[in-house]
Design a protein around this motif. Structure first.
Motif, PDB file in Angstrom:
ATOM      1  N   GLY A   1      11.719   1.490   6.541  1.00  0.00           N
ATOM      2  CA  GLY A   1      10.293   1.410   6.809  1.00  0.00           C
ATOM      3  C   GLY A   1       9.584   1.102   5.509  1.00  0.00           C
ATOM      4  O   GLY A   1      10.222   0.956   4.458  1.00  0.00           O
ATOM      5  N   PRO A   2       8.281   1.007   5.516  1.00  0.00           N
ATOM      6  CA  PRO A   2       7.555   0.721   4.281  1.00  0.00           C
ATOM      7  C   PRO A   2       7.898   1.722   3.173  1.00  0.00           C
ATOM      8  O   PRO A   2       7.872   2.935   3.380  1.00  0.00           O
ATOM      9  CB  PRO A   2       6.085   0.860   4.697  1.00  0.00           C
ATOM     10  CG  PRO A   2       6.088   0.571   6.164  1.00  0.00           C
ATOM     11  CD  PRO A   2       7.372   1.132   6.682  1.00  0.00           C
ATOM     12  N   GLY A   3       8.277   1.199   2.017  1.00  0.00           N
ATOM     13  CA  GLY A   3       8.567   2.056   0.870  1.00  0.00           C
ATOM     14  C   GLY A   3       9.823   2.887   0.990  1.00  0.00           C
ATOM     15  O   GLY A   3       9.978   3.877   0.269  1.00  0.00           O
ATOM     16  N   ASP A   4      10.772   2.481   1.851  1.00  0.00           N
ATOM     17  CA  ASP A   4      11.971   3.294   2.107  1.00  0.00           C
ATOM     18  C   ASP A   4      13.150   2.363   2.382  1.00  0.00           C
ATOM     19  O   ASP A   4      13.213   1.715   3.428  1.00  0.00           O
ATOM     20  CB  ASP A   4      11.718   4.208   3.307  1.00  0.00           C
ATOM     21  CG  ASP A   4      12.856   5.183   3.563  1.00  0.00           C
ATOM     22  OD1 ASP A   4      13.913   5.059   2.918  1.00  0.00           O
ATOM     23  OD2 ASP A   4      12.681   6.066   4.420  1.00  0.00           O
ATOM     24  N   VAL A   5      14.093   2.279   1.434  1.00  0.00           N
ATOM     25  CA  VAL A   5      15.216   1.354   1.548  1.00  0.00           C
ATOM     26  C   VAL A   5      16.540   2.099   1.403  1.00  0.00           C
ATOM     27  O   VAL A   5      16.631   3.092   0.683  1.00  0.00           O
ATOM     28  CB  VAL A   5      15.103   0.226   0.494  1.00  0.00           C
ATOM     29  CG1 VAL A   5      15.265   0.778  -0.920  1.00  0.00           C
ATOM     30  CG2 VAL A   5      16.089  -0.886   0.762  1.00  0.00           C
ATOM     31  N   ASP A   6      17.554   1.611   2.113  1.00  0.00           N
ATOM     32  CA  ASP A   6      18.879   2.236   2.097  1.00  0.00           C
ATOM     33  C   ASP A   6      19.903   1.210   1.622  1.00  0.00           C
ATOM     34  O   ASP A   6      20.092   0.168   2.254  1.00  0.00           O
ATOM     35  CB  ASP A   6      19.243   2.733   3.505  1.00  0.00           C
ATOM     36  CG  ASP A   6      20.433   3.681   3.505  1.00  0.00           C
ATOM     37  OD1 ASP A   6      21.126   3.784   2.472  1.00  0.00           O
ATOM     38  OD2 ASP A   6      20.677   4.325   4.546  1.00  0.00           O
ATOM     39  N   PHE A   7      20.548   1.499   0.484  1.00  0.00           N
ATOM     40  CA  PHE A   7      21.617   0.640  -0.020  1.00  0.00           C
ATOM     41  C   PHE A   7      22.912   1.053   0.679  1.00  0.00           C
ATOM     42  O   PHE A   7      23.395   2.170   0.489  1.00  0.00           O
ATOM     43  CB  PHE A   7      21.790   0.801  -1.530  1.00  0.00           C
ATOM     44  CG  PHE A   7      20.601   0.376  -2.348  1.00  0.00           C
ATOM     45  CD1 PHE A   7      19.499  -0.227  -1.769  1.00  0.00           C
ATOM     46  CD2 PHE A   7      20.597   0.567  -3.723  1.00  0.00           C
ATOM     47  CE1 PHE A   7      18.403  -0.627  -2.521  1.00  0.00           C
ATOM     48  CE2 PHE A   7      19.515   0.167  -4.499  1.00  0.00           C
ATOM     49  CZ  PHE A   7      18.418  -0.425  -3.902  1.00  0.00           C
TER      50      PHE A   7
ATOM     51  N   VAL B   1      12.055   5.774  -6.754  1.00  0.00           N
ATOM     52  CA  VAL B   1      12.223   4.886  -7.906  1.00  0.00           C
ATOM     53  C   VAL B   1      10.881   4.206  -8.180  1.00  0.00           C
ATOM     54  O   VAL B   1      10.388   3.446  -7.334  1.00  0.00           O
ATOM     55  CB  VAL B   1      13.299   3.821  -7.643  1.00  0.00           C
ATOM     56  CG1 VAL B   1      13.377   2.842  -8.816  1.00  0.00           C
ATOM     57  CG2 VAL B   1      14.659   4.476  -7.394  1.00  0.00           C
ATOM     58  N   PRO B   2      10.252   4.454  -9.308  1.00  0.00           N
ATOM     59  CA  PRO B   2       8.976   3.792  -9.620  1.00  0.00           C
ATOM     60  C   PRO B   2       9.172   2.281  -9.764  1.00  0.00           C
ATOM     61  O   PRO B   2      10.123   1.835 -10.422  1.00  0.00           O
ATOM     62  CB  PRO B   2       8.567   4.418 -10.951  1.00  0.00           C
ATOM     63  CG  PRO B   2       9.346   5.701 -11.039  1.00  0.00           C
ATOM     64  CD  PRO B   2      10.643   5.428 -10.351  1.00  0.00           C
ATOM     65  N   ILE B   3       8.315   1.499  -9.147  1.00  0.00           N
ATOM     66  CA  ILE B   3       8.333   0.044  -9.301  1.00  0.00           C
ATOM     67  C   ILE B   3       6.903  -0.471  -9.382  1.00  0.00           C
ATOM     68  O   ILE B   3       5.961   0.198  -8.929  1.00  0.00           O
ATOM     69  CB  ILE B   3       9.086  -0.671  -8.152  1.00  0.00           C
ATOM     70  CG1 ILE B   3       8.352  -0.478  -6.812  1.00  0.00           C
ATOM     71  CG2 ILE B   3      10.523  -0.216  -8.057  1.00  0.00           C
ATOM     72  CD1 ILE B   3       8.906  -1.332  -5.676  1.00  0.00           C
ATOM     73  N   ASN B   4       6.751  -1.663  -9.933  1.00  0.00           N
ATOM     74  CA  ASN B   4       5.459  -2.338  -9.972  1.00  0.00           C
ATOM     75  C   ASN B   4       5.409  -3.345  -8.826  1.00  0.00           C
ATOM     76  O   ASN B   4       6.276  -4.216  -8.724  1.00  0.00           O
ATOM     77  CB  ASN B   4       5.278  -3.086 -11.297  1.00  0.00           C
ATOM     78  CG  ASN B   4       5.303  -2.161 -12.500  1.00  0.00           C
ATOM     79  OD1 ASN B   4       4.716  -1.080 -12.471  1.00  0.00           O
ATOM     80  ND2 ASN B   4       5.978  -2.579 -13.554  1.00  0.00           N
ATOM     81  N   ILE B   5       4.410  -3.223  -7.963  1.00  0.00           N
ATOM     82  CA  ILE B   5       4.308  -4.134  -6.824  1.00  0.00           C
ATOM     83  C   ILE B   5       2.887  -4.675  -6.711  1.00  0.00           C
ATOM     84  O   ILE B   5       1.915  -3.958  -6.987  1.00  0.00           O
ATOM     85  CB  ILE B   5       4.742  -3.440  -5.518  1.00  0.00           C
ATOM     86  CG1 ILE B   5       4.919  -4.466  -4.394  1.00  0.00           C
ATOM     87  CG2 ILE B   5       3.770  -2.334  -5.117  1.00  0.00           C
ATOM     88  CD1 ILE B   5       5.634  -3.913  -3.171  1.00  0.00           C
TER      89      ILE B   5
ATOM     90  N   ASN C   1       0.822  -1.217   0.000  1.00  0.00           N
ATOM     91  CA  ASN C   1       0.000   0.000   0.000  1.00  0.00           C
ATOM     92  C   ASN C   1       0.853   1.263   0.000  1.00  0.00           C
ATOM     93  O   ASN C   1       0.527   2.243  -0.679  1.00  0.00           O
ATOM     94  CB  ASN C   1      -0.932  -0.005   1.212  1.00  0.00           C
ATOM     95  CG  ASN C   1      -1.967  -1.116   1.141  1.00  0.00           C
ATOM     96  OD1 ASN C   1      -2.300  -1.592   0.060  1.00  0.00           O
ATOM     97  ND2 ASN C   1      -2.478  -1.537   2.286  1.00  0.00           N
ATOM     98  N   LYS C   2       1.953   1.244   0.752  1.00  0.00           N
ATOM     99  CA  LYS C   2       2.818   2.429   0.821  1.00  0.00           C
ATOM    100  C   LYS C   2       3.476   2.700  -0.521  1.00  0.00           C
ATOM    101  O   LYS C   2       3.530   3.848  -0.982  1.00  0.00           O
ATOM    102  CB  LYS C   2       3.881   2.242   1.906  1.00  0.00           C
ATOM    103  CG  LYS C   2       4.702   3.503   2.184  1.00  0.00           C
ATOM    104  CD  LYS C   2       3.828   4.599   2.776  1.00  0.00           C
ATOM    105  CE  LYS C   2       4.637   5.821   3.158  1.00  0.00           C
ATOM    106  NZ  LYS C   2       3.789   6.894   3.715  1.00  0.00           N
ATOM    107  N   VAL C   3       3.988   1.647  -1.153  1.00  0.00           N
ATOM    108  CA  VAL C   3       4.643   1.819  -2.457  1.00  0.00           C
ATOM    109  C   VAL C   3       3.651   2.324  -3.500  1.00  0.00           C
ATOM    110  O   VAL C   3       3.964   3.219  -4.299  1.00  0.00           O
ATOM    111  CB  VAL C   3       5.291   0.490  -2.902  1.00  0.00           C
ATOM    112  CG1 VAL C   3       5.785   0.591  -4.342  1.00  0.00           C
ATOM    113  CG2 VAL C   3       6.447   0.115  -1.978  1.00  0.00           C
ATOM    114  N   LYS C   4       2.459   1.798  -3.482  1.00  0.00           N
ATOM    115  CA  LYS C   4       1.445   2.261  -4.436  1.00  0.00           C
ATOM    116  C   LYS C   4       1.039   3.705  -4.155  1.00  0.00           C
ATOM    117  O   LYS C   4       0.840   4.495  -5.081  1.00  0.00           O
ATOM    118  CB  LYS C   4       0.225   1.343  -4.381  1.00  0.00           C
ATOM    119  CG  LYS C   4       0.460  -0.023  -5.004  1.00  0.00           C
ATOM    120  CD  LYS C   4      -0.815  -0.856  -5.011  1.00  0.00           C
ATOM    121  CE  LYS C   4      -0.611  -2.171  -5.746  1.00  0.00           C
ATOM    122  NZ  LYS C   4      -1.837  -2.996  -5.774  1.00  0.00           N
ATOM    123  N   GLU C   5       0.920   4.038  -2.881  1.00  0.00           N
ATOM    124  CA  GLU C   5       0.528   5.399  -2.490  1.00  0.00           C
ATOM    125  C   GLU C   5       1.530   6.438  -2.971  1.00  0.00           C
ATOM    126  O   GLU C   5       1.152   7.512  -3.446  1.00  0.00           O
ATOM    127  CB  GLU C   5       0.402   5.457  -0.967  1.00  0.00           C
ATOM    128  CG  GLU C   5       0.140   6.836  -0.396  1.00  0.00           C
ATOM    129  CD  GLU C   5       0.251   6.848   1.123  1.00  0.00           C
ATOM    130  OE1 GLU C   5       0.782   7.830   1.666  1.00  0.00           O
ATOM    131  OE2 GLU C   5      -0.179   5.866   1.764  1.00  0.00           O
TER     132      GLU C   5
END
Length: 325
Positions: A135-141, A57-61, A37-41
């Motif tokens: 957290g949801p929709g938030d990643v650190d490389f 970064v746009p992604i399909n989930i 839901n977070k990524v789509k939002e």
């Protein structure tokens, strides 16, 4: 080739985003509704590198129930204790033509993957690639671009044309794959490393670069390494490293590759989630029992981690009031 990532957590996102950046079509499938839901939002996932340059970064989930795609290769990064449910929910999406790559932590996933995929198309491996899901929709490389490495190994130990194509694609995505032909030895080398770094860093809440500086680290590490090697020797598993090389791999990981990294087990512990200790230290102990050997230090650490998980639920004030009564 087209890739489907089952498990859009820290590592799933890193692999998928880097493959997408390299020009390959990627779809993400997850069982965590909050993440979906977070990524789509926000129309994508926010990606940082070492806490900087945060960008969308746009992604399909999709959820497994909503996905209708047909990738050539599945990449599976699901926590060991959630894998059975994830595979069951996504089972209708798998075909006999598809390959699966799963460089997950711990042991136990291969037997589950074999229930859904042709064993000649099951590829596993290891990933020395530090990533944090903030957290949801938030990643650190973590680490500079192109940092980290991984090993890829076929379950049947016989790389075919498709395996080499996957290695080529992963190379283009800067995942730095190294193809091996020793299945159990490849996987156990990472399990042993994790049984030291992940577990001890988690118990004391420290980063890997802090862990390696302690005067007792070498003795503790070698005790765990020696027990694990004793188990593997009895089980007939030929490891990629010697005992000393395994220790040096830990030193390299903690000083060069991931000094600022909190291992994934710590991330789970700090966020109140169950850890994978049963699939790491616990796996070593249980494997030893099959060959009449007790890896007692690994079992001791497993029980300590579970005690720590148990103690998270206590409210000190409530406990004190109960004692006074």
């Amino acid at each position: 080739m087209k890739y489907g990532v089952l498990g859009a957590g820290a590592m799933g996102l890193r692999f998928g985003v880097l493959l997408q950046k390299a020009g390959f079509p990627v779809d993400f499938v997850d069982i965590w509704d909050t993440q979906i839901n977070k990524v789509k939002e926000q129309n994508g996932v926010y990606v940082s590198r070492d806490g900087e340059n945060k960008h969308l970064v746009p992604i399909n989930i999709f959820s497994p129930e909503d996905y209708t795609g047909n990738p050539d290769v599945w990449i599976v990064f699901v926590k060991q204790m959630q894998l059975e449910d994830a595979l069951k929910r996504a089972g209708h999406l798998f075909t006999k033509e598809q390959y699966v790559v799963s460089p997950m932590n711990g042991m136990g996933h291969i037997e589950k993957l074999d229930q859904y995929f042709d064993t000649d198309k099951v590829i596993s491996g290891t990933a020395m690639i530090a990533t944090v899901l903030n957290g949801p929709g938030d990643v650190d490389f973590m680490g500079p671009a192109g940092s980290g490495s991984m090993k890829i190994v076929n379950q049947n130990e016989t790389p075919d044309e498709m395996t080499h194509k996957i290695v080529e694609d992963f190379t283009k995505a800067n995942l730095n794959p190294d193809l091996t032909t020793n299945f159990q030895g490849t996987l156990m080398a990472k399990v042993i490393l994790n049984s030291v770094c992940n577990t001890l860093c988690t118990m004391f809440g420290i980063k890997m670069g802090e862990f390696i500086q302690a005067p007792t680290t070498e003795a503790l590490s070698k005790q765990l390494i020696n027990e694990a090697f004793d188990v593997c020797e009895r089980a007939g598993i030929k490891l990629l490293n010697t005992r000393e090389q395994e220790w040096q791999a830990i030193v390299a990981a903690a000083t060069k590759a991931m000094p600022l990294h909190y291992p994934s087990m710590y991330q789970d512990m700090s966020k109140g989630r169950p850890t994978e200790v049963d699939y790491i230290n616990g796996y070593i102990y249980e494997l030893g029992l099959k060959y009449h050997y007790e890896a007692t230090t690994h079992e001791f650490l497993r029980n300590l981690v579970h005690l720590s998980e148990f103690s998270r639920d206590f409210d000190p004030d409530t406990l004190l009031a109960t004692v006074k009564e």
